[in-house]
Design a protein around this motif. Structure first.
Motif, PDB file in Angstrom:
ATOM      1  N   SER A   5       0.823  -1.215   0.000  1.00 50.55           N
ATOM      2  CA  SER A   5       0.000   0.000   0.000  1.00 50.55           C
ATOM      3  C   SER A   5       0.852   1.257   0.000  1.00 50.55           C
ATOM      4  O   SER A   5       0.397   2.316  -0.431  1.00 50.55           O
ATOM      5  CB  SER A   5      -0.953   0.002   1.200  1.00 50.55           C
ATOM      6  OG  SER A   5      -0.225   0.131   2.408  1.00 50.55           O
ATOM      7  N   LEU A   6       2.092   1.166   0.448  1.00 48.73           N
ATOM      8  CA  LEU A   6       2.991   2.315   0.441  1.00 48.73           C
ATOM      9  C   LEU A   6       3.778   2.424  -0.875  1.00 48.73           C
ATOM     10  O   LEU A   6       4.071   3.521  -1.341  1.00 48.73           O
ATOM     11  CB  LEU A   6       3.967   2.234   1.614  1.00 48.73           C
ATOM     12  CG  LEU A   6       3.343   2.355   3.002  1.00 48.73           C
ATOM     13  CD1 LEU A   6       4.356   1.997   4.069  1.00 48.73           C
ATOM     14  CD2 LEU A   6       2.795   3.748   3.225  1.00 48.73           C
ATOM     15  N   VAL A   7       4.102   1.292  -1.476  1.00 46.00           N
ATOM     16  CA  VAL A   7       4.920   1.280  -2.696  1.00 46.00           C
ATOM     17  C   VAL A   7       4.079   1.434  -3.954  1.00 46.00           C
ATOM     18  O   VAL A   7       4.491   2.104  -4.906  1.00 46.00           O
ATOM     19  CB  VAL A   7       5.752  -0.021  -2.756  1.00 46.00           C
ATOM     20  CG1 VAL A   7       6.476  -0.141  -4.074  1.00 46.00           C
ATOM     21  CG2 VAL A   7       6.734  -0.069  -1.601  1.00 46.00           C
ATOM     22  N   LEU A   8       2.918   0.815  -3.978  1.00 46.31           N
ATOM     23  CA  LEU A   8       2.087   0.837  -5.188  1.00 46.31           C
ATOM     24  C   LEU A   8       1.745   2.243  -5.683  1.00 46.31           C
ATOM     25  O   LEU A   8       1.755   2.469  -6.895  1.00 46.31           O
ATOM     26  CB  LEU A   8       0.833   0.001  -4.985  1.00 46.31           C
ATOM     27  CG  LEU A   8       1.071  -1.511  -4.990  1.00 46.31           C
ATOM     28  CD1 LEU A   8      -0.229  -2.261  -4.733  1.00 46.31           C
ATOM     29  CD2 LEU A   8       1.706  -1.976  -6.287  1.00 46.31           C
ATOM     30  N   PRO A   9       1.472   3.212  -4.812  1.00 44.89           N
ATOM     31  CA  PRO A   9       1.190   4.555  -5.338  1.00 44.89           C
ATOM     32  C   PRO A   9       2.349   5.156  -6.139  1.00 44.89           C
ATOM     33  O   PRO A   9       2.123   5.839  -7.134  1.00 44.89           O
ATOM     34  CB  PRO A   9       0.894   5.389  -4.088  1.00 44.89           C
ATOM     35  CG  PRO A   9       0.416   4.400  -3.088  1.00 44.89           C
ATOM     36  CD  PRO A   9       1.192   3.137  -3.378  1.00 44.89           C
ATOM     37  N   VAL A  10       3.586   4.879  -5.728  1.00 42.59           N
ATOM     38  CA  VAL A  10       4.743   5.404  -6.468  1.00 42.59           C
ATOM     39  C   VAL A  10       4.768   4.810  -7.873  1.00 42.59           C
ATOM     40  O   VAL A  10       4.919   5.529  -8.868  1.00 42.59           O
ATOM     41  CB  VAL A  10       6.064   5.104  -5.720  1.00 42.59           C
ATOM     42  CG1 VAL A  10       7.268   5.518  -6.558  1.00 42.59           C
ATOM     43  CG2 VAL A  10       6.085   5.793  -4.367  1.00 42.59           C
ATOM     44  N   PHE A  11       4.598   3.506  -7.969  1.00 40.64           N
ATOM     45  CA  PHE A  11       4.612   2.863  -9.278  1.00 40.64           C
ATOM     46  C   PHE A  11       3.351   3.202 -10.082  1.00 40.64           C
ATOM     47  O   PHE A  11       3.398   3.275 -11.310  1.00 40.64           O
ATOM     48  CB  PHE A  11       4.804   1.357  -9.136  1.00 40.64           C
ATOM     49  CG  PHE A  11       6.195   1.006  -8.717  1.00 40.64           C
ATOM     50  CD1 PHE A  11       7.229   1.034  -9.637  1.00 40.64           C
ATOM     51  CD2 PHE A  11       6.490   0.688  -7.404  1.00 40.64           C
ATOM     52  CE1 PHE A  11       8.527   0.746  -9.262  1.00 40.64           C
ATOM     53  CE2 PHE A  11       7.786   0.400  -7.016  1.00 40.64           C
ATOM     54  CZ  PHE A  11       8.805   0.422  -7.953  1.00 40.64           C
ATOM     55  N   ALA A  12       2.245   3.460  -9.394  1.00 39.56           N
ATOM     56  CA  ALA A  12       1.028   3.878 -10.089  1.00 39.56           C
ATOM     57  C   ALA A  12       1.240   5.232 -10.766  1.00 39.56           C
ATOM     58  O   ALA A  12       0.769   5.453 -11.891  1.00 39.56           O
ATOM     59  CB  ALA A  12      -0.147   3.938  -9.117  1.00 39.56           C
TER      60      ALA A  12
END
Length: 191
Positions: A5-12
């Motif tokens: 949930s913390l990493v996915l926004p960056v890659f999104a």
């Protein structure tokens, strides 16, 4: 699941930007302006603040610099020499191949992810790596590329060009700030 949930926004954000460019939603001129802003304003500001918040002794930790820097230089040298040995690539092309193999993305990806997951203390390795990349790898690349284009005798202005690179300059400013120990003021809230 918490890490995702913390990493996915960056890659999104990365994927969304890629899709907006490929689909034509963002014009080339707007994309160029965003890249220019990110490289010349946003990333240097992030680097200054991140590096300046660390104690100077931690930023200049010789064992980590030796491990990270030695590995980066070794990787660069091996790929550079392998490409040059093939005889089909000039100095500039060999340099780009070496940098593509050895370059890390400590700034645009590692800093936000590490900070989001582990907080400020986890940013130190990426900050130290950024000091090495900006202080050694970028200048090495510029020197080799300029040597290929202009020859070894045309080095006037090269030092200025290297020092004024936004990544190098912001890293140096952050490092000097860390060495002086001056605090970074937080923005004050309006009354």
């Amino acid at each position: 699941m918490e890490v995702a949930s913390l990493v996915l926004p960056v890659f999104a954000i990365i994927v969304t930007g890629w899709f907006a460019g490929v689909s034509g939603y963002l014009s080339r001129s707007l994309a160029d302006a965003l890249v220019h802003f990110a490289y010349n304003v946003a990333m240097p500001a992030l680097l200054i603040v991140t590096i300046a918040q660390e104690p100077a002794r931690n930023l200049l930790e010789w064992r980590f610099l030796l491990a990270f820097g030695g590995g980066s230089l070794l990787c660069f040298a091996l790929v550079f020499l392998a490409v040059r040995a093939g005889g089909k690539h000039d100095l500039a092309s060999s340099t780009i191949h070496g940098m593509a193999a050895a370059m890390t993305n400590t700034g645009f990806v590692a800093l936000p992810i590490l900070h989001a997951i582990y907080g400020q203390p986890a940013v130190l390795p990426a900050a130290v790596a950024t000091v090495f990349v900006a202080g050694v790898m970028f200048p090495l690349t510029v020197i080799l590329l300029e040597r290929d284009v202009r020859g070894p005798s045309h080095s006037s202005g090269l030092v200025k060009q290297i020092l004024l690179n936004p990544m190098v300059l912001s890293t140096l400013i952050g490092l000097v700030w860390a060495i002086t120990g001056l605090p970074i003021r937080r923005p004050s809230r309006p009354i």
